[in-house]
Structure formats: C-alpha cells, structure tokens
Write a protein that holds these residues in place. Structure first.
Motif, short mmCIF file in Angstrom:
data_model
loop_
_atom_site.label_atom_id
_atom_site.label_comp_id
_atom_site.label_asym_id
_atom_site.label_seq_id
_atom_site.Cartn_x
_atom_site.Cartn_y
_atom_site.Cartn_z
N PRO A 24 -7.17 5.42 -2.26
CA PRO A 24 -6.99 3.97 -2.07
C PRO A 24 -6.62 3.27 -3.37
N VAL A 25 -6.04 2.10 -3.22
CA VAL A 25 -5.80 1.21 -4.35
C VAL A 25 -6.51 -0.11 -4.04
N HIS A 79 1.73 3.95 12.41
CA HIS A 79 0.31 4.26 12.27
C HIS A 79 -0.22 3.78 10.91
N GLY A 80 0.59 3.94 9.88
CA GLY A 80 0.18 3.48 8.56
C GLY A 80 -0.02 1.97 8.51
N PRO A 123 -11.05 -9.08 -3.59
CA PRO A 123 -10.51 -7.72 -3.60
C PRO A 123 -10.26 -7.20 -2.20
N VAL A 124 -9.23 -6.38 -2.08
CA VAL A 124 -8.90 -5.70 -0.83
C VAL A 124 -8.62 -4.23 -1.17
N ARG A 125 -9.16 -3.35 -0.37
CA ARG A 125 -8.99 -1.91 -0.58
C ARG A 125 -7.95 -1.39 0.40
N LEU A 126 -6.82 -0.95 -0.10
CA LEU A 126 -5.72 -0.48 0.74
C LEU A 126 -5.65 1.05 0.68
N GLY A 156 0.82 -1.21 0.00
CA GLY A 156 0.00 0.00 0.00
C GLY A 156 0.85 1.25 0.00
N PHE A 157 1.90 1.29 0.82
CA PHE A 157 2.82 2.43 0.86
C PHE A 157 3.51 2.61 -0.50
N ALA A 158 4.03 1.51 -1.03
CA ALA A 158 4.79 1.57 -2.28
C ALA A 158 3.90 2.02 -3.43
#
Length: 561
Positions: free
Chosen positions: A370-371, A424-425, A402-405, A354-356
């Motif tokens: 979000p992705v 926190h992220g 599906p997953v929403r990050l 998610g960060f990347a």
C-alpha cells in the motif's frame, strides 16, 4: 442588508424535482437535465455540490451537501429538501472576537508553514466605468461583510492567537494599490502584472496586519480593467473565491444602480465554526475514530522518502511539473466513468493514482504494498452541529487526512487493457476510500485533542499530498467579475509561499478541472522537493497517472465492475 443569520429570499423556487433539475443545470452549465439524472454522473464534485447548495438557498430551497451526496438525483432529493429561508444557527453566533485555532491552521503552524508570505490570489476582470473610489467602496463592503477578512493573527508565549475585529476596523484604502496601465504595451502590462503580483505577496504580514493586498490595474474610465486580490491563506480557500466573485458582482451591480451595497447573508461565522470544532475534537463519536486512523497510518514503505529537512526542503527549492489531459479524455472522467463504477470523480482519481504509484515504485524495485497519502477535502462539514450553514462563509476550511491505497497485484499491461483487472482494482480502491471516516475527524484528533494527538503524532507523516480542487471556470477575462488567467497559469487560481517555508510533503499533486472554450480539461500540477526527486522522475509518475486514467476510462466502456 439582510440579517446575518438569515437569508433574504427575493424569489422562492418550489421544491420539485423539475426545479432541482433546473438548478443542477445552472450549476453544471447544462441545458437539459432530467429528474432522474445523478448530479455526479453529470460532472458534479465537492466544489460544485457547495455551489448547488448555495444556489438553492438563494432561491429558498434548503439543502445540505450531505443531502446531495446521499440523494443524487432531483427526484430523490426533492423529498428531503425544505422550503423557506435558511434556518438560523440555534446557538449565539457572534463573528467578532477570539477565534479557536482550527485543525488545518494548527497543522501548518506546527510544521512551520504559517508564515507571512503564504497566500492565494486571483486576477479578476473589472468592467469599464470603475474608478478608484468604486473599487475602494466595493472592497470595503466585502471586507466589512466577511468576518475572516478582518482576522488578526499573532504569535506569543501561549501559541497562536486569532481574533476577528469589528466591521469598519480594516480600512481597504490603506492597502489598495492603483497601477496606471493606460500607456502600457501588452508586453509591458504582462511584466507589470507579474511584478505587482510578487510585490503584493511580499506586503502580506501578520505584524503589518495585512492579510489582504488588492491591486487595481486601471486602464482608464472607458476600458475594462483587472483587479488582483491577494489574501493570506489563513483567511481563504478555493470555495471562498467563488463566494467573493459573487459578492463583487453583486456589489458592483448595486453601485451601478445607485443603491446601497447589500450582500447576501453569510450564515455561520468562521468564529462559531472554530468553536464547534474545538468541542467536536473531544466528542465520543470522534474519539472512537482513533483506531481507524491508526490502522490507516500503520507503517508502510514510503513512496519517495522517509522525511524532509525543514531547512533545505523549502518553498524556494521546490520544483514543479505540469501536465494537461486532453479535453476528449477529461470529458468522460467527469460523467460516464464515475457512473460506470458507481463512484465519484475523487474515487476515480485516487484509484488511478494508486495504480500509477504502484507501477512507479515497482520500476524502482520497491516491493508491492500500500501507499499512504494525505488527501485534502473542502472541509465544510455542516453536520458538525444543527443549523450550521457554511455555503457563504469565507475562511480556510480545508481538511487533510491520510488514505491508504492498496490496488493489490495488478499487472500494468493488464491494467492498460482496461479489462476486468482494471475494474476490480478500481472497485477495490473505491471501497478503501469509502471506508475512511469523513476527513474532518482526523484533523480534530491529530491537532485539537491532546490525548489522541499523542497517539497519532508518532506515526510517519505521508510523503505524498493529493488535492483535487474541482471544476472551475477558465475564461479569457472578457466578462466582468470572472477570473483572468494569471502569470504562468492556465486558470484563475494563483498562490505563493515564502522562500524559507518548509514543504509539507516530498511530493504534492494539485489537480483542477478548468472549463475552457473547448470543454473541460484536467490540469495536474506536481510540486516536489528538488533534493529528493528529479523532474524526470516526477514527470514519469505524472505520465503514469494519466495513463491509468485513460485505462480506467477504457475499462468503464466494458460495463460496471
């Protein structure tokens, strides 16, 4: 041979915290496990959880994967474990006959990806003293024992038809190929293995009725050899290979001792499982998940592309990028990092992704947001019905959901510092992942229920696929019945597709941890549509993912978030 729905217990292990700690050590390759040590803090994951359940059942301790997830330590797990042989499925379980189409099979069929040349494979070390007769007898016993290896796949006006044939109906001798390697140089042998690997994939076919293609590389009676086993993906998954290796070793031990081959019972059949899924797709508890999946699939800016061209974006035009995380960076990811965040390894890998992804998109002018990605799981959810035991069942059980990050707004430089923003992220994404229902439900509603399918199929499919295959051995092939590194691969798992097979995603990340001689190493294999991305672009995302993993590791050193 044991009865199909019961386990034959040769040695009963008492259900005590100390006994479970010993099993933890056996599965994870550790010498000293305490009764208060978490299975996942020690490096356990989904795949090793199933191996733990299978190992426990072999010695008379009954567990389910859900038990291990909820009670991570031997001390907490012991009170919920049961003693005795595995319980039979309370419903009639006949593995031979018509098989219902499962969600993952239907997903690939609908996408045009269920083609003849779509397979997984493994190169396996064989012992000295093995001959063609022994290989044939051994493989025949395995095929007769595992129903799904006798699966017949047909397509017609009524759609896809799956049928398991009786034991003895698929003669291995018809498909087995022997290659004489006694006079081959090392270089010629490598070339021969690659050639035979590709040829075996080409021989697969539904019409030809050949979902299994074994090739035995014979180095002579006094030398170890190699067995290549190619199986159509419709009949096998990553967990299945571990079961197959166990059965090949057990079968050869019986042959060597001059005894009949008696393999451990297989538990719930793939056919019975498929019927349970067909029924579960209409259960109120599952249909109640629909709003959750709709929220996850709500419109979001695609990370890469809005869609694929099934004629152009195919297996033949796919490009691959691979990265290896150093051993010293992989080790904490399997233990201390998840423990510091109260998370699993999957949570950590997804948080880093998610960060990347956010950073990669930001560098290209994409707005923060979000992705949505497709995540693969092992899919062996035994809670579907009482008495289900899939710990030794072969088949393609994979779930995809599906997953929403949404990592929120985290400055990249702050993330790399591994401070409070990083922690926190991670917590934020961990909670997002934990809020997703078990992945099996999405496939049921998307592919097996006509009403809910109509409400889900209009959503844009995620353009990214994410799959963590877990932790597997990567040997040099010296031990019989262990994986040998394959052509162009660092480990034992191989796979292939048909040239015109449509790609399922614009970008797929398949990650796996190999236990090497130097320690565990995370390997990331990125496969992408060449018409949408460049190798440099994907390489940048791959490097950002590893940078995020290093940052999370640094953040774990500052204490639990």
């Amino acid at each position: 041979m044991t009865d199909k729905n019961h386990w034959h217990i040769e040695e009963i292990l008492p259900v005590t915290p100390q006994a479970l700690a010993e099993l933890y050590g056996q599965v994870l390759g550790l010498d000293d496990v305490g009764t208060d040590d978490s299975f996942y803090d020690l490096g356990g994951d989904d795949g090793s959880t199933i191996r733990l359940v299978r190992r426990a059942r072999a010695v008379g301790v009954l567990l389910k994967p859900k038990d291990v997830f909820e009670h991570e330590t031997p001390a907490a797990l012991a009170p919920v474990a049961r003693q005795g042989g595995a319980s039979p499925d309370p419903l009639d379980d006949v593995g031979v006959g018509a098989v219902a189409v499962t969600p993952i099979i239907e997903a690939f069929r609908a996408h045009g990806g269920l083609v003849d040349r779509f397979f997984q494979a493994m190169l396996i070390a064989t012992p000295a003293g093995l001959d063609t007769g022994g290989v044939t007898r051994l493989l025949q016993a395995v095929v007769d024992h595992h129903d799904v290896l006798r699966l017949r796949v047909a397509t017609g006006e009524d759609g896809l038809s799956l049928t398991v044939r009786p034991a003895g109906s698929v003669p291995v001798q018809r498909f087995l190929k022997r290659v004489d390697c006694r006079e081959l140089s090392a270089e010629r042998l490598r070339t021969t293995v690659v050639t035979e690997y590709e040829a075996a994939g080409d021989r697969l076919g539904f019409v030809a009725d050949s979902l299994l293609q074994p090739v035995w590389f014979d180095h002579g009676p006094d030398r170890a050899g190699t067995l290549l086993v190619v199986i159509h993906h419709v009949a096998v998954d990553g967990v299945s290979w571990r079961i197959l290796l166990q059965d090949l070793a057990a079968g050869w031990a019986a042959i060597s001792a001059g005894k009949p081959i008696g393999l451990a019972a297989t538990g719930t059949s793939f056919r019975r499982w498929s019927m349970l899924l067909a029924a579960a797709a209409h259960a109120p508890a599952r249909t109640a998940e629909l709003p959750v999946w709709q929220r996850i699939l709500a419109p979001a800016e695609p990370l890469v592309s809005a869609g694929l061209d099934p004629k152009k974006d195919v297996y033949a035009t796919a490009v691959k990028v691979s990265r290896r995380l150093p051993v010293d960076k992989t080790v904490p990811l399997l233990g201390t990092v998840p423990s510091a965040f109260g998370a699993g390894i999957q949570d950590i890998l997804l948080a880093a992704f998610g960060f990347a992804a956010a950073r990669w998109a930001h560098l290209r002018g994409r707005p923060d947001g979000p992705v949505v990605i497709d995540v693969e799981g092992h899919g062996r959810d035994e809670s579907v019905a009482p008495g289900v035991d899939l710990s030794r069942t072969l088949g393609w059980f994979t779930s995809m959901y599906p997953v929403r990050l949404d990592p929120g707004v985290v400055a990249w430089d702050d993330l790399l510092d591994g401070g409070a923003e990083t922690r926190h992220g991670v917590e934020r994404i961990k909670e997002q992942v934990r809020a997703v229902p078990d992945g099996l439900g999405f496939g049921l509603l998307r592919h097996l229920n006509a009403r809910t399918r109509a409400q889900l199929e209009t959503a844009v499919r995620p353009d990214i696929g994410f799959n963590y295959l877990g932790r597997v051995s990567s040997t040099t092939g010296h031990s019989p019945w262990t994986p040998r590194p394959g052509p162009g691969e660092g480990g034992g798992f191989l796979g292939g597709g048909q040239a015109d097979m449509p790609l399922f995603h614009v970008l797929d990340l398949n990650a796996i941890t190999y236990d090497t001689a130097d320690g565990p190493q995370l390997v990331a294999n990125w496969t992408f549509a060449g018409g949408h991305l460049t190798e440099a672009e994907v390489g940048e995302l791959a490097d950002l993912w590893f940078a995020a993993l290093r940052a999370i590791t640094a953040g774990a050193g500052h204490g639990r978030g």
